[in-house]
Design a protein around this motif. Structure first.
Motif, PDB file in Angstrom:
ATOM      1  N   UNK B 380      19.436  39.435  -4.794  1.00 37.53           N
ATOM      2  CA  UNK B 380      20.124  38.800  -3.659  1.00 37.53           C
ATOM      3  C   UNK B 380      21.137  39.765  -3.065  1.00 37.53           C
ATOM      4  N   UNK B 381      21.823  40.503  -3.934  1.00 40.44           N
ATOM      5  CA  UNK B 381      22.804  41.467  -3.435  1.00 40.44           C
ATOM      6  C   UNK B 381      22.129  42.628  -2.722  1.00 40.44           C
ATOM      7  N   UNK B 382      21.009  43.060  -3.295  1.00 42.38           N
ATOM      8  CA  UNK B 382      20.324  44.203  -2.701  1.00 42.38           C
ATOM      9  C   UNK B 382      19.648  43.846  -1.387  1.00 42.38           C
ATOM     10  N   UNK B 383      19.089  42.642  -1.325  1.00 45.26           N
ATOM     11  CA  UNK B 383      18.176  42.342  -0.217  1.00 45.26           C
ATOM     12  C   UNK B 383      18.626  41.224   0.713  1.00 45.26           C
ATOM     13  N   UNK B 384      19.623  40.407   0.313  1.00 48.54           N
ATOM     14  CA  UNK B 384      19.897  39.230   1.145  1.00 48.54           C
ATOM     15  C   UNK B 384      21.385  38.909   1.226  1.00 48.54           C
ATOM     16  N   UNK B 385      22.195  39.923   1.440  1.00 49.25           N
ATOM     17  CA  UNK B 385      23.623  39.733   1.692  1.00 49.25           C
ATOM     18  C   UNK B 385      24.338  38.997   0.559  1.00 49.25           C
ATOM     19  N   UNK B 386      23.810  39.095  -0.662  1.00 52.37           N
ATOM     20  CA  UNK B 386      24.476  38.474  -1.806  1.00 52.37           C
ATOM     21  C   UNK B 386      24.418  36.968  -1.830  1.00 52.37           C
ATOM     22  N   UNK B 387      23.481  36.407  -1.058  1.00 53.54           N
ATOM     23  CA  UNK B 387      23.400  34.954  -0.942  1.00 53.54           C
ATOM     24  C   UNK B 387      22.011  34.485  -1.332  1.00 53.54           C
ATOM     25  N   UNK B 388      21.920  33.344  -2.013  1.00 55.59           N
ATOM     26  CA  UNK B 388      20.606  32.789  -2.334  1.00 55.59           C
ATOM     27  C   UNK B 388      20.664  31.273  -2.323  1.00 55.59           C
ATOM     28  N   UNK B 389      19.483  30.688  -2.284  1.00 56.18           N
ATOM     29  CA  UNK B 389      19.416  29.229  -2.230  1.00 56.18           C
ATOM     30  C   UNK B 389      18.425  28.696  -3.256  1.00 56.18           C
ATOM     31  N   UNK B 390      18.712  27.507  -3.739  1.00 55.63           N
ATOM     32  CA  UNK B 390      17.778  26.814  -4.609  1.00 55.63           C
ATOM     33  C   UNK B 390      17.035  25.800  -3.738  1.00 55.63           C
ATOM     34  N   UNK B 391      15.711  25.870  -3.747  1.00 54.53           N
ATOM     35  CA  UNK B 391      14.911  24.938  -2.957  1.00 54.53           C
ATOM     36  C   UNK B 391      14.677  23.664  -3.771  1.00 54.53           C
ATOM     37  N   UNK B 392      14.519  22.540  -3.087  1.00 57.15           N
ATOM     38  CA  UNK B 392      14.281  21.306  -3.846  1.00 57.15           C
ATOM     39  C   UNK B 392      12.917  21.350  -4.541  1.00 57.15           C
ATOM     40  N   UNK B 393      12.074  22.307  -4.122  1.00 50.87           N
ATOM     41  CA  UNK B 393      10.809  22.518  -4.837  1.00 50.87           C
ATOM     42  C   UNK B 393      11.029  23.329  -6.116  1.00 50.87           C
ATOM     43  N   UNK B 394      12.273  23.575  -6.470  1.00 48.40           N
ATOM     44  CA  UNK B 394      12.637  24.267  -7.714  1.00 48.40           C
ATOM     45  C   UNK B 394      12.300  25.759  -7.698  1.00 48.40           C
ATOM     46  N   UNK B 395      12.336  26.350  -6.518  1.00 46.22           N
ATOM     47  CA  UNK B 395      12.183  27.784  -6.393  1.00 46.22           C
ATOM     48  C   UNK B 395      13.491  28.367  -5.846  1.00 46.22           C
ATOM     49  N   UNK B 396      13.563  29.695  -5.789  1.00 49.41           N
ATOM     50  CA  UNK B 396      14.771  30.341  -5.281  1.00 49.41           C
ATOM     51  C   UNK B 396      14.420  31.072  -3.982  1.00 49.41           C
ATOM     52  N   UNK B 397      15.314  30.994  -3.015  1.00 49.55           N
ATOM     53  CA  UNK B 397      15.063  31.605  -1.716  1.00 49.55           C
ATOM     54  C   UNK B 397      16.073  32.721  -1.461  1.00 49.55           C
ATOM     55  N   UNK B 398      15.569  33.884  -1.084  1.00 50.51           N
ATOM     56  CA  UNK B 398      16.411  34.929  -0.498  1.00 50.51           C
ATOM     57  C   UNK B 398      16.170  34.811   1.003  1.00 50.51           C
ATOM     58  N   UNK B 399      17.172  34.279   1.687  1.00 55.08           N
ATOM     59  CA  UNK B 399      16.936  33.795   3.052  1.00 55.08           C
ATOM     60  C   UNK B 399      16.865  34.902   4.092  1.00 55.08           C
ATOM     61  N   UNK B 400      17.567  36.010   3.856  1.00 53.86           N
ATOM     62  CA  UNK B 400      17.707  37.002   4.929  1.00 53.86           C
ATOM     63  C   UNK B 400      17.246  38.378   4.466  1.00 53.86           C
ATOM     64  N   UNK B 401      15.965  38.565   4.358  1.00 53.93           N
ATOM     65  CA  UNK B 401      15.438  39.848   3.892  1.00 53.93           C
ATOM     66  C   UNK B 401      14.875  40.616   5.090  1.00 53.93           C
ATOM     67  N   UNK B 402      15.209  41.890   5.153  1.00 53.76           N
ATOM     68  CA  UNK B 402      14.609  42.718   6.210  1.00 53.76           C
ATOM     69  C   UNK B 402      13.113  42.837   5.956  1.00 53.76           C
ATOM     70  N   UNK B 403      12.343  42.662   7.012  1.00 50.13           N
ATOM     71  CA  UNK B 403      10.893  42.781   6.846  1.00 50.13           C
ATOM     72  C   UNK B 403      10.520  44.140   6.266  1.00 50.13           C
ATOM     73  N   UNK B 404      11.248  45.181   6.675  1.00 54.21           N
ATOM     74  CA  UNK B 404      10.877  46.519   6.194  1.00 54.21           C
ATOM     75  C   UNK B 404      11.319  46.753   4.741  1.00 54.21           C
ATOM     76  N   UNK B 405      12.019  45.761   4.158  1.00 49.52           N
ATOM     77  CA  UNK B 405      12.397  45.875   2.745  1.00 49.52           C
ATOM     78  C   UNK B 405      11.607  44.905   1.878  1.00 49.52           C
TER      79      UNK B 405
END
Lengths: 172, 569
Positions: B380-405
């Protein structure tokens, strides 16, 4: 008449209690201060209100507050019943009395409320709490100390919880 | 393609998207921990009976389960920082058996907690502004929302600021801590409902009027459990300024009139049903009119002040199409397959949201080890501004990833075992803890999920089957939302043995529908075969490109029922 239980004020201090509570089938006394069950107040309104010395009413969690609204000017105390600590309807009664009906008299929580509910009661505008048999007043005042400072303004002047803090944040 | 280093953000910006506590917020949760420590002391000394202690521990997220205490920690609207995520890993390592379980309410549960350690855990969590307040008990619970909030391309309004306002409003609300029953609010800001708002006590659809101003449509009385109900719309347009006033009105009507004689009839859905949605709406409007407008008004300045406490991601100015990303997609079929299921379109050009599956084939849905949690925090720190989310489907989301990364991120997911390309597919199963942990359950959920996952584990096969949601609850309380699974599986007690009822055609989205019963309950070892039969019928009837749910709606239950009956002979 029910025996005098310990009564504490909003700060958790023990206060002198002159009020007695009339049992549902008990005869009216010759004078107050007396807390009368809602059903008796409604059934014998004139006789009850004629008593000297102060009249209070006990409203149960399943009773309708609207029924006492016309009588509020004649009352000195409203006792709000908590039959079980899980029954939170009394909180809405207290809030409505203060906010909606502008009642400025004494509101007393009676019944099975827990010390851990004291802060909610105070924030909603309760004036006093009648403790249960054998309950230690220290566990009530202790809760207040743990939960930090209290806003001592009347309930109707207090903004919502947390939003109150937001408002303060603006002002700062 | 090593863009990882160049997008690593400095620590000051490492918590974009997180609501930042101020000193007052922080003092509040610290005081709560101390109050709870004192309550635990009173319980351990015997001054509090279990009956008296129960509502207090529940108000702090502590349940008594089959084998131990379980602590449910709040992840408000599912969003947390890498720093907070690492603290969860620490708690798993130090106080639990080295793992945590992410829930369908975007929270995390620790299943092996000692009562005397619970205050210490809460104190550690409070250090990073995490708490367990109101994650259980008959109060307003964690407000849930879209796991792609603030990122989704189709979003009209970012719901997180309103979710945070609702959190602040409902936390320690003096009037609504002892409601007839628990109370759940969900909010969404996209026309595509990823937060199942019609299945909540209050569902809030955030939208814009013709003038472009945000406002809300309010649904009430949805819910699952033993009486599943789709929520009713009671207000089509609620201006932002009236949000809290209206919430107060709904809660006050419910607190005063909701049933308290029977806990199975105490949810607001029963009150709404018994009162009638129209009449209920009138009662709310009356109460709304009684509440003084000034006091409950939500001023635009407050909304702005709360908004300003959310860190904003510092998005780079990127072209909409990344040639490096396109090249990786074209050259690596495994990556392309993962992208096809485990990403979501982003509103900002050049960015994409990535979903990390916590559903490895044959694994326990939603479980993550402390090492995995730590690793996800790093990513999350490397790829998504240090932020992450837990989805109600019980998965984890990195919301803001650069497509080229994204390719580089994907390659890093393999080692910790979190690269399964199955989001939204038949093995992305939502399951409750079931009888392995929960004392309410009639049957186990986890082994059923594992057996289905293994049966359909072949990636080609599950990608061919396509989008298909399987939800498994171990009892009628429906923690895994089985009523709204495309395939819903409910554990029941059949003459003392665990058995499973299967429903088809449920959906939790904007077209929310309850599943229909396939037939009598079957034994645990028959479940994969029954699902196999369902898939067989679907593959036989589907039109080119048609999803399972659409085929089901077109052909109805009958052919599936026929197959089930044939299978049972």
């Amino acid at each position: 008449m029910a025996n005098a239980k310990i009564v504490i004020d909003r700060a958790g201090a023990i206060v002198a209690n002159a009020w007695t509570t009339l049992a549902p089938d008990e005869e009216l006394p010759s004078a107050g201060p007396v807390i009368v069950p809602l059903a008796r107040l409604l059934a014998e309104t004139d006789a009850v209100l004629a008593l000297p010395g102060g009249i209070g009413v006990l409203i149960g969690s399943d009773e309708h507050l609207e029924q006492i609204v016309p009588l509020l000017p004649n009352l000195a105390l409203v006792a709000v019943g908590f039959p079980k600590f899980r029954d939170g309807r009394g909180f809405t009664h207290i809030r409505a009395l203060r906010d909606q009906y502008g009642w400025a008299g004494e509101i007393r929580a009676v019944g099975d409320a827990l010390p851990d509910q004291f802060l909610s009661l105070v924030r909603l505008g309760v004036s006093s709490v009648e403790l249960g048999e054998g309950e230690d007043p220290a566990s009530w005042s202790g809760v207040l100390a743990l939960r930090g400072g209290l806003d001592s303004r009347p309930a109707a002047e207090q903004p919502l919880p947390l939003l109150r803090r937001l408002a303060a944040r603006f002002a700062a | 393609m090593d863009t990882a280093t160049q997008i690593r953000t400095p620590s000051a910006a490492a918590e974009a998207g997180i609501y930042h506590y101020d000193a007052l917020d922080h003092a509040f949760i610290t005081r709560r921990v101390e109050a709870f420590r004192e309550q635990v002391q009173r319980r351990l000394s015997g001054a509090l009976s279990e009956d008296e202690f129960k509502p207090l521990r529940l108000m702090n997220g502590l349940y008594l389960q089959l084998h131990a205490y379980m602590l449910r920690v709040a992840i408000p609207y599912g969003v947390l920082s890498a720093i907070q995520m690492r603290k969860l890993a620490h708690v798993a390592r130090k106080y639990d058996r080295d793992y945590g379980h992410f829930t369908t309410r975007q929270n995390i549960q620790f299943n092996w907690i000692k009562l005397e350690q619970a205050p210490d855990i809460l104190a550690e969590l409070a250090e990073v502004d995490i708490h367990a307040i109101q994650t259980s008990g008959n109060c307003i619970r964690n407000v849930s929302t879209d796991q792609f909030a603030g990122a989704a391309a189709d979003e009209l309004v970012d719901p997180r600021v309103y979710a945070e306002i609702l959190r602040q409003w409902s936390t320690d609300h003096p009037e609504f801590l002892f409601l007839p029953r628990k109370f759940k609010i969900a909010i969404i800001g996209s026309p595509q409902d990823r937060a199942a708002i019609k299945l909540h006590d209050i569902g809030i659809l955030t939208k814009r009027n013709a003038a472009g101003e945000p406002g809300f449509t309010i649904y009430v009385g949805g819910g699952l459990g033993r009486t599943p109900v789709i929520g009713s719309k009671i207000r089509d347009w609620l201006p932002v300024g009236d949000l809290l006033r209206y919430m107060e009105a709904v809660l006050r009507v419910y607190n005063a009139a909701g049933r308290r004689d029977n806990i199975y009839k105490a949810r607001i859905k029963i009150l709404v049903r018994e009162t009638g949605a129209e009449r209920f709406a009138e009662l709310v409007e009356q109460e709304f009119a009684n509440l003084s407008g000034d006091r409950f008004h939500l001023p635009a300045e407050v909304v702005a002040a709360i908004q300003s406490r959310f860190g904003a991601p510092d998005f780079a100015d990127l072209p909409a199409v990344s040639p490096a990303y396109q090249k990786a997609l074209a050259e690596n079929a495994d990556f392309a397959r993962w992208v096809s299921t485990n990403t979501h379109p982003h509103r900002v050009p050049g960015y994409i949201s990535a979903v990390i599956s916590l559903k490895p084939i044959g694994g326990i849905p939603g479980d993550a080890t402390s090492a995995q949690i730590d690793r996800i925090a790093d990513l999350a720190e490397q790829y998504s501004f240090g932020e992450l989310r837990i989805a109600h489907e019980q998965n984890v989301v990195l919301a803001h990833v650069r497509q080229d990364a994204l390719f580089s991120l994907w390659r890093e997911l393999e080692a910790p075992g979190i690269a399964t390309p199955n989001v939204g597919l038949i093995t992305d199963i939502i399951a409750c803890p079931g009888l392995d942990y929960c004392d309410l359950a009639n049957a186990r959920s986890i082994p059923i999920a594992q057996s289905i996952s293994e049966r359909f584990g072949d990636l080609d096969r599950q990608h061919d089957i396509g989008e298909l949601h399987v939800n498994i609850s171990g009892c009628i309380n429906a923690c895994a939302h089985h009523h709204v699974g495309h395939i819903g599986i409910l554990g029941v007690d059949k003459h003392g043995a665990e058995a499973y009822q299967i429903t088809l055609g449920g959906t939790a989205d904007e077209n929310a529908a309850l599943g229909q019963l396939l037939g009598a309950a079957v034994a645990a070892d028959e479940v994969p075969d029954v699902i196999e039969g369902v898939i067989r019928v679907y593959l036989a009837v589907r039109l080119p490109g048609e999803l399972f749910i659409d085929s089901f709606r077109r052909v109805g239950l009958a052919p599936f029922k026929q197959e089930f009956r044939d299978g049972q002979r």
